[in-house]
Design an enzyme around this catalytic site. Structure first.
Site, PDB file in Angstrom:
ATOM      1  N   ASP A  23       0.830  -1.207   0.000  1.00 24.41           N
ATOM      2  CA  ASP A  23       0.000   0.000   0.000  1.00 24.41           C
ATOM      3  C   ASP A  23       0.864   1.256   0.000  1.00 24.41           C
ATOM      4  O   ASP A  23       1.806   1.360   0.787  1.00 24.41           O
ATOM      5  CB  ASP A  23      -0.906   0.045   1.230  1.00 24.41           C
ATOM      6  N   ASP A  40      -0.408  -3.587  -4.381  1.00 23.67           N
ATOM      7  CA  ASP A  40      -1.737  -3.738  -3.781  1.00 23.67           C
ATOM      8  C   ASP A  40      -2.522  -2.456  -4.008  1.00 23.67           C
ATOM      9  O   ASP A  40      -2.944  -2.183  -5.117  1.00 23.67           O
ATOM     10  CB  ASP A  40      -1.622  -4.089  -2.296  1.00 23.67           C
ATOM     11  N   ARG A  56     -11.984  -0.250  -6.976  1.00 22.43           N
ATOM     12  CA  ARG A  56     -11.807   0.293  -5.617  1.00 22.43           C
ATOM     13  C   ARG A  56     -11.487   1.788  -5.638  1.00 22.43           C
ATOM     14  O   ARG A  56     -10.401   2.218  -5.258  1.00 22.43           O
ATOM     15  CB  ARG A  56     -10.726  -0.465  -4.846  1.00 22.43           C
ATOM     16  N   ASP A  88      -5.543   2.688   1.685  1.00 18.96           N
ATOM     17  CA  ASP A  88      -6.366   1.703   2.387  1.00 18.96           C
ATOM     18  C   ASP A  88      -6.627   2.108   3.835  1.00 18.96           C
ATOM     19  O   ASP A  88      -5.757   2.696   4.497  1.00 18.96           O
ATOM     20  CB  ASP A  88      -5.676   0.341   2.399  1.00 18.96           C
TER      21      ASP A  88
END
Length: 489
Positions: free
Chosen positions: A134, A163, A216, A167
């Site tokens: 991340d 990734d 996302r 997040d």
């Protein structure tokens, strides 16, 4: 590259709630050119809550980022570790700050500001790895984080070792991401690591550019997300994925050349959304089926979300220009004044139908004028005029924009079906209105385009707010009445 600026401005969105987010304001200012120096600055504090502002310049990477020990920190090698701390600002300055293949990890911390930095190519597999892949990751009891004017980017998706860019997991709340760029990644970011991780939320995303992202943008599980004034381009699989009981308020965003930009995807545990003022430009939608519930092709609100803070909305149609000047690192931390109005029809608008003669009001519509008793607002108002003048039934009062173009809207507290409007110009101003478009504010659909005032008809549409946008004029527009009708002439 323009010089980077030290921290400016104040937190916005949900980061202003729960006591607010001030970072290291009032504390010592320390400069750092390596990751180890960032850790050292944290560790040299008398306590884990002593305010500090860390100004970063140069490239931070694995070769210069090591663990440091001390009373004010809990750090690690190969990652910028903001763990069990509070009251910290990390801001890029000078020629800029780049975190190269090195992520920023926030855990069990609160009151954190990250501003004006670039984080790129953080991997979870391959070599080297950092922060689980991340760019910026938050987890476990995190509160009040403002991330502003950052550029987060990867060079591919999970198969290439990356990734997500942004997040939030395991009880992370009161976060704002603003004026940032997220691009070239398989995953933009999520809120909640699984369908059962619903302790996160109160997240604001505004004035961000999402570009070349698979999905996302974000994925929202549980909680509330507020997405406004973002520009999404090249979302190849899905965009805002509201699921597992999440509630998303999605307003005045521009979605371009993308697929399934809003809905519940990859699960049967559905979320909800409130939509208004968005523009959907070349957006394709899949069919509803098992674990696939797109909001389109005609996005409508399925919930109502109350926002506790104040904010100003730019028109969706001018976001490309606004964000080109403000979003991302090394833009001088510039922000919009919230007054940007779209003066031209958005790409993909239907062509104009037959134009009435300027100033020709046409035959008056039949039925009840639904504007009487409704509300009104707009983009601006000229001296001595009022939005409410267009719904008062009095031809002697009127609204004018502060310039030659602008928007005037009629709004209701519940769903109202409209198929005809009548724009009536004030005495002495006939013919001043040039080109225009009529827009369903709830979902950004352009209902009609043309020029000149008068009667305008379109397919019956159920909405709560309708916009009349003047995009060209032959003089100062003066709208005396903005009448709305359910029937046709």
């Amino acid at each position: 590259m323009s010089p980077a600026a030290a921290q400016t401005g104040s937190a916005t969105g949900y980061a202003t709630q729960n006591g607010g987010t001030t970072g290291g304001a009032g504390g010592q200012t320390v400069r750092a050119t390596t990751g180890t120096q960032i850790h050292q600055a944290l560790c040299d504090r008398p306590s884990t809550s002593t305010p500090i502002i860390i100004q970063v310049e140069g490239t931070i990477n694995h070769g210069n980022t090591s663990k440091v020990s001390g009373p004010g920190c809990d750090t690690a090698d190969d990652v910028i570790e903001l763990k069990k701390i509070s009251n910290v600002t990390i801001v890029g300055t000078g020629r800029g700050a780049v975190f190269d293949q090195l992520g920023i990890h926030i855990r069990e911390s609160r009151n954190i500001i990250i501003q004006n930095v670039t984080v790129r190519n953080v991997k979870k597999s391959g070599s080297p790895t950092s922060n689980g892949g991340d760019a910026i990751g938050m987890e476990k009891d995190v509160r009040n984080v403002w991330v502003d004017h950052v550029t987060l980017e990867a060079s591919g998706g999970e198969s290439e070792g990356y990734d997500a860019l942004f997040d939030m997991k395991n009880n992370t709340q009161y976060v704002t991401l603003s004026y940032s760029i997220l691009r070239n990644s398989g995953r933009g970011g999520l809120v909640g690591s699984s369908e059962s991780d619903r302790s996160n939320g109160y997240v604001t995303y505004h004035h961000n550019l999402y570009e070349n992202i698979d999905s996302r943008a974000p994925l929202l599980r549980g909680g509330i997300g507020h997405m406004y004034n973002n520009h999404y381009s090249g979302l190849s699989k899905s965009g805002i994925n509201s699921r597992a009981g999440a509630r998303a308020k999605v307003e005045n965003n521009y979605f371009k050349n993308s697929r399934d930009v809003l809905g519940t995807f990859y699960t049967n545990e559905r979320g909800t959304w409130e939509v208004r003022g968005n523009v959907f430009d070349n957006v394709t939608w899949s069919s509803q089926g098992d674990k696939n519930y797109p909001a389109g092709p005609d996005p409508r609100s399925t919930t109502s979300v109350s926002i506790p803070y104040s904010y100003s909305l730019d028109d969706a149609g001018c976001l490309a220009q606004v964000l080109g000047q403000t979003a991302g690192a090394n833009k001088g931390n510039r922000v919009s004044d919230g007054n940007c109005r779209a003066d031209d029809p958005a790409p993909g608008d239907p062509g104009p139908g037959p134009d009435p003669e300027p100033g020709d009001p046409g035959d008056p519509p039949s039925g009840t004028n639904l504007s009487i008793g409704a509300g009104a607002d707009g983009s601006s108002k000229g001296s001595g005029t009022s939005y409410g003048n267009v719904i008062d039934g009095d031809m002697n009062t009127y609204w004018s924009p502060s310039g030659s173009t602008g928007r005037i809207s009629v709004k209701w507290g519940s769903n109202t079906t409209v198929s005809t409007i009548n724009i009536r110009e004030a005495s002495g101003a006939q013919g001043n209105i040039g080109s225009w478009r009529v827009v369903d504010n709830d979902n950004g659909t352009v209902l009609a385009t043309g020029s000149g005032a008068g009667v305008i008809t379109f397919s019956p549409t159920t909405l709560r707010k309708i916009n009349f946008e003047i995009t060209g004029s032959n003089g100062t527009p003066r709208v005396a009445e903005f009448e709305t009708y359910a029937g046709t002439p």
